[in-house]
Design a protein around this motif. Sequence first.
Motif, PDB file in Angstrom:
ATOM      1  N   VAL A 128      -0.184 -25.977  40.142  1.00 35.22           N
ATOM      2  CA  VAL A 128       0.573 -25.199  41.292  1.00 35.22           C
ATOM      3  C   VAL A 128       1.255 -23.994  40.515  1.00 35.22           C
ATOM      4  O   VAL A 128       0.819 -23.506  39.179  1.00 35.22           O
ATOM      5  CB  VAL A 128       2.049 -25.811  41.003  1.00 35.22           C
ATOM      6  N   LYS A 129       0.983 -22.742  40.767  1.00 36.24           N
ATOM      7  CA  LYS A 129       1.126 -20.947  40.270  1.00 36.24           C
ATOM      8  C   LYS A 129       2.334 -21.316  39.361  1.00 36.24           C
ATOM      9  O   LYS A 129       3.858 -22.497  39.356  1.00 36.24           O
ATOM     10  CB  LYS A 129       1.785 -20.445  40.956  1.00 36.24           C
ATOM     11  N   ASN A 130       2.280 -20.590  37.671  1.00 33.52           N
ATOM     12  CA  ASN A 130       2.793 -20.254  37.039  1.00 33.52           C
ATOM     13  C   ASN A 130       3.546 -21.539  36.364  1.00 33.52           C
ATOM     14  O   ASN A 130       4.619 -21.659  35.566  1.00 33.52           O
ATOM     15  CB  ASN A 130       4.792 -19.131  38.037  1.00 33.52           C
ATOM     16  N   LEU A 136     -14.134 -25.605  33.993  1.00 32.51           N
ATOM     17  CA  LEU A 136     -15.547 -25.531  34.837  1.00 32.51           C
ATOM     18  C   LEU A 136     -15.148 -24.403  36.009  1.00 32.51           C
ATOM     19  O   LEU A 136     -16.374 -23.550  36.894  1.00 32.51           O
ATOM     20  CB  LEU A 136     -15.832 -26.826  35.878  1.00 32.51           C
ATOM     21  N   ASN A 137     -14.434 -23.543  36.303  1.00 33.90           N
ATOM     22  CA  ASN A 137     -14.116 -22.562  37.611  1.00 33.90           C
ATOM     23  C   ASN A 137     -12.626 -22.086  37.308  1.00 33.90           C
ATOM     24  O   ASN A 137     -11.758 -22.566  36.269  1.00 33.90           O
ATOM     25  CB  ASN A 137     -14.229 -23.069  38.628  1.00 33.90           C
ATOM     26  N   GLY A 138     -12.747 -20.645  37.712  1.00 28.71           N
ATOM     27  CA  GLY A 138     -11.567 -20.321  37.212  1.00 28.71           C
ATOM     28  C   GLY A 138     -11.239 -20.100  35.640  1.00 28.71           C
ATOM     29  O   GLY A 138     -12.248 -19.522  35.130  1.00 28.71           O
ATOM     30  N   SER A 139      -9.824 -19.568  35.624  1.00 27.55           N
ATOM     31  CA  SER A 139      -9.248 -19.553  34.115  1.00 27.55           C
ATOM     32  C   SER A 139      -8.221 -19.886  33.770  1.00 27.55           C
ATOM     33  O   SER A 139      -7.616 -20.521  34.705  1.00 27.55           O
ATOM     34  CB  SER A 139      -9.003 -18.148  33.841  1.00 27.55           C
ATOM     35  N   CYS A 140      -8.195 -20.110  32.295  1.00 27.35           N
ATOM     36  CA  CYS A 140      -7.012 -21.095  31.949  1.00 27.35           C
ATOM     37  C   CYS A 140      -6.274 -20.766  30.261  1.00 27.35           C
ATOM     38  O   CYS A 140      -6.822 -20.729  29.955  1.00 27.35           O
ATOM     39  CB  CYS A 140      -6.911 -22.279  31.826  1.00 27.35           C
ATOM     40  N   TYR A 141      -5.274 -20.734  29.714  1.00 29.26           N
ATOM     41  CA  TYR A 141      -4.883 -19.898  28.772  1.00 29.26           C
ATOM     42  C   TYR A 141      -4.385 -20.848  28.176  1.00 29.26           C
ATOM     43  O   TYR A 141      -3.701 -22.406  28.718  1.00 29.26           O
ATOM     44  CB  TYR A 141      -3.191 -19.781  28.790  1.00 29.26           C
ATOM     45  N   PHE A 142      -4.592 -21.068  26.827  1.00 24.83           N
ATOM     46  CA  PHE A 142      -4.198 -22.305  26.327  1.00 24.83           C
ATOM     47  C   PHE A 142      -3.215 -22.096  24.393  1.00 24.83           C
ATOM     48  O   PHE A 142      -4.055 -21.052  23.831  1.00 24.83           O
ATOM     49  CB  PHE A 142      -5.549 -23.193  25.254  1.00 24.83           C
ATOM     50  N   LYS A 192      -6.968 -33.996  16.693  1.00 24.11           N
ATOM     51  CA  LYS A 192      -5.505 -34.301  16.623  1.00 24.11           C
ATOM     52  C   LYS A 192      -4.930 -33.530  15.537  1.00 24.11           C
ATOM     53  O   LYS A 192      -4.996 -33.192  15.399  1.00 24.11           O
ATOM     54  CB  LYS A 192      -6.310 -35.755  15.391  1.00 24.11           C
ATOM     55  N   ASN A 193      -3.391 -34.233  16.642  1.00 22.11           N
ATOM     56  CA  ASN A 193      -2.427 -33.664  15.656  1.00 22.11           C
ATOM     57  C   ASN A 193      -2.056 -32.060  16.327  1.00 22.11           C
ATOM     58  O   ASN A 193      -1.837 -31.413  15.268  1.00 22.11           O
ATOM     59  CB  ASN A 193      -2.163 -33.721  13.868  1.00 22.11           C
ATOM     60  N   MET A 194      -2.466 -31.652  16.993  1.00 21.96           N
ATOM     61  CA  MET A 194      -2.555 -30.810  17.891  1.00 21.96           C
ATOM     62  C   MET A 194      -1.434 -30.485  18.885  1.00 21.96           C
ATOM     63  O   MET A 194      -2.238 -30.505  19.753  1.00 21.96           O
ATOM     64  CB  MET A 194      -4.171 -29.627  17.610  1.00 21.96           C
ATOM     65  N   TRP A 195      -1.153 -29.211  18.915  1.00 21.30           N
ATOM     66  CA  TRP A 195       0.249 -29.297  19.513  1.00 21.30           C
ATOM     67  C   TRP A 195      -0.268 -28.442  20.967  1.00 21.30           C
ATOM     68  O   TRP A 195      -1.294 -27.392  20.211  1.00 21.30           O
ATOM     69  CB  TRP A 195       1.325 -28.675  19.919  1.00 21.30           C
ATOM     70  N   ARG A 196      -0.697 -28.747  22.015  1.00 25.55           N
ATOM     71  CA  ARG A 196      -1.556 -27.418  22.617  1.00 25.55           C
ATOM     72  C   ARG A 196      -0.295 -27.716  24.520  1.00 25.55           C
ATOM     73  O   ARG A 196       0.491 -28.737  25.081  1.00 25.55           O
ATOM     74  CB  ARG A 196      -2.670 -28.319  23.608  1.00 25.55           C
ATOM     75  N   LYS A 197      -0.613 -26.116  24.987  1.00 23.78           N
ATOM     76  CA  LYS A 197      -0.040 -25.882  25.690  1.00 23.78           C
ATOM     77  C   LYS A 197      -0.662 -25.341  26.957  1.00 23.78           C
ATOM     78  O   LYS A 197      -1.680 -24.429  26.461  1.00 23.78           O
ATOM     79  CB  LYS A 197       1.144 -25.180  25.726  1.00 23.78           C
ATOM     80  N   MET A 198      -1.177 -25.748  28.554  1.00 25.89           N
ATOM     81  CA  MET A 198      -2.023 -24.812  29.615  1.00 25.89           C
ATOM     82  C   MET A 198      -1.059 -24.385  30.356  1.00 25.89           C
ATOM     83  O   MET A 198       0.006 -24.638  30.821  1.00 25.89           O
ATOM     84  CB  MET A 198      -2.752 -26.316  29.534  1.00 25.89           C
ATOM     85  N   TYR A 199      -1.524 -22.647  30.816  1.00 23.87           N
ATOM     86  CA  TYR A 199      -0.477 -22.022  31.474  1.00 23.87           C
ATOM     87  C   TYR A 199      -1.363 -20.995  31.913  1.00 23.87           C
ATOM     88  O   TYR A 199      -2.663 -21.140  31.117  1.00 23.87           O
ATOM     89  CB  TYR A 199       0.545 -21.532  30.842  1.00 23.87           C
ATOM     90  N   ASN A 200      -0.872 -20.144  32.776  1.00 21.28           N
ATOM     91  CA  ASN A 200      -1.994 -19.081  33.513  1.00 21.28           C
ATOM     92  C   ASN A 200      -3.090 -19.694  33.988  1.00 21.28           C
ATOM     93  O   ASN A 200      -4.021 -18.808  34.132  1.00 21.28           O
ATOM     94  CB  ASN A 200      -2.459 -17.857  32.222  1.00 21.28           C
ATOM     95  N   PHE A 201      -2.275 -19.891  34.681  1.00 24.05           N
ATOM     96  CA  PHE A 201      -3.583 -21.294  35.532  1.00 24.05           C
ATOM     97  C   PHE A 201      -4.684 -20.078  36.982  1.00 24.05           C
ATOM     98  O   PHE A 201      -3.663 -19.990  37.082  1.00 24.05           O
ATOM     99  CB  PHE A 201      -3.496 -22.392  36.431  1.00 24.05           C
ATOM    100  N   SER A 202      -5.156 -19.917  37.042  1.00 23.99           N
ATOM    101  CA  SER A 202      -5.808 -19.191  38.142  1.00 23.99           C
ATOM    102  C   SER A 202      -5.915 -20.325  39.212  1.00 23.99           C
ATOM    103  O   SER A 202      -6.010 -21.658  38.747  1.00 23.99           O
ATOM    104  CB  SER A 202      -7.390 -18.098  37.784  1.00 23.99           C
ATOM    105  N   GLY A 203      -6.193 -19.597  40.391  1.00 20.48           N
ATOM    106  CA  GLY A 203      -5.753 -20.423  41.241  1.00 20.48           C
ATOM    107  C   GLY A 203      -6.815 -21.496  41.895  1.00 20.48           C
ATOM    108  O   GLY A 203      -6.353 -22.813  41.971  1.00 20.48           O
ATOM    109  N   ASN A 204      -7.832 -21.249  41.785  1.00 21.11           N
ATOM    110  CA  ASN A 204      -9.281 -22.307  41.472  1.00 21.11           C
ATOM    111  C   ASN A 204      -9.504 -23.060  40.578  1.00 21.11           C
ATOM    112  O   ASN A 204     -10.590 -22.936  40.013  1.00 21.11           O
ATOM    113  CB  ASN A 204     -10.000 -21.219  42.322  1.00 21.11           C
ATOM    114  N   CYS A 205      -8.225 -22.635  39.346  1.00 17.28           N
ATOM    115  CA  CYS A 205      -9.275 -23.609  38.113  1.00 17.28           C
ATOM    116  C   CYS A 205      -9.222 -24.870  38.022  1.00 17.28           C
ATOM    117  O   CYS A 205      -8.447 -25.344  38.611  1.00 17.28           O
ATOM    118  CB  CYS A 205      -7.727 -23.049  37.279  1.00 17.28           C
TER     119      CYS A 205
END
Length: 141
Positions: free
Chosen positions: A41-43, A61-67, A91-104
């Motif tokens: 979902v957007k945002n 595999l398709n589109g883009s995403c920020y980590f 291991k032991n790395m905090w991650r957040k994924m955001y700014n997903f493109s629509g087709n990600c």
Amino acid sequence: MNYKIIHIQKIGDQRGKLISLESLKNVPFEIRRVFFIFDTVKNISRGEHAHRTSEQAIICLNGSCYFLLDNGLEKAEIILDDPQMMLYIGKNMWRKMYNFSGNCILMVLANDFYDEKEYIRNYDEFLMASQLSKHETEHKK
Ligand code: TYD
């Protein structure tokens, strides 16, 4: 920082492109699980957790995403927008994924089966665990 970008060779000819992933060859662990994230979902943001024991290798595999990657001391922002780019997160790395493109479509390879017990979903708990492991590493030196 316990992450790296691995460039994956593609096999291409006039018909198109192909990428092959093999345990302990171009993927730095034995693959035990594969999952996909799609139709996001957007945002929204996802992730916002760390793994106590498991390692992952992620390809968009398709589109883009920020980590956003965070070891408790340092932070790094990575943009995945190329299927030849594999993001390895230890291991032991905090991650957040955001700014997903629509087709990600994000494909995640993991070295272990799903186990909720090995997740750290609370940031304060993560900070405490990362301080503890830093202390243990320094103690061993
Ligand atoms: P979650 O870890 O919150 O996803 P993200 O990291 O993308 O934000 O997982 C969402 C739900 O899916 C949660 O209830 C756990 C479940 N899940 C599985 O059952 N198996 C799996 O391999 C994964 C990754 C998640």
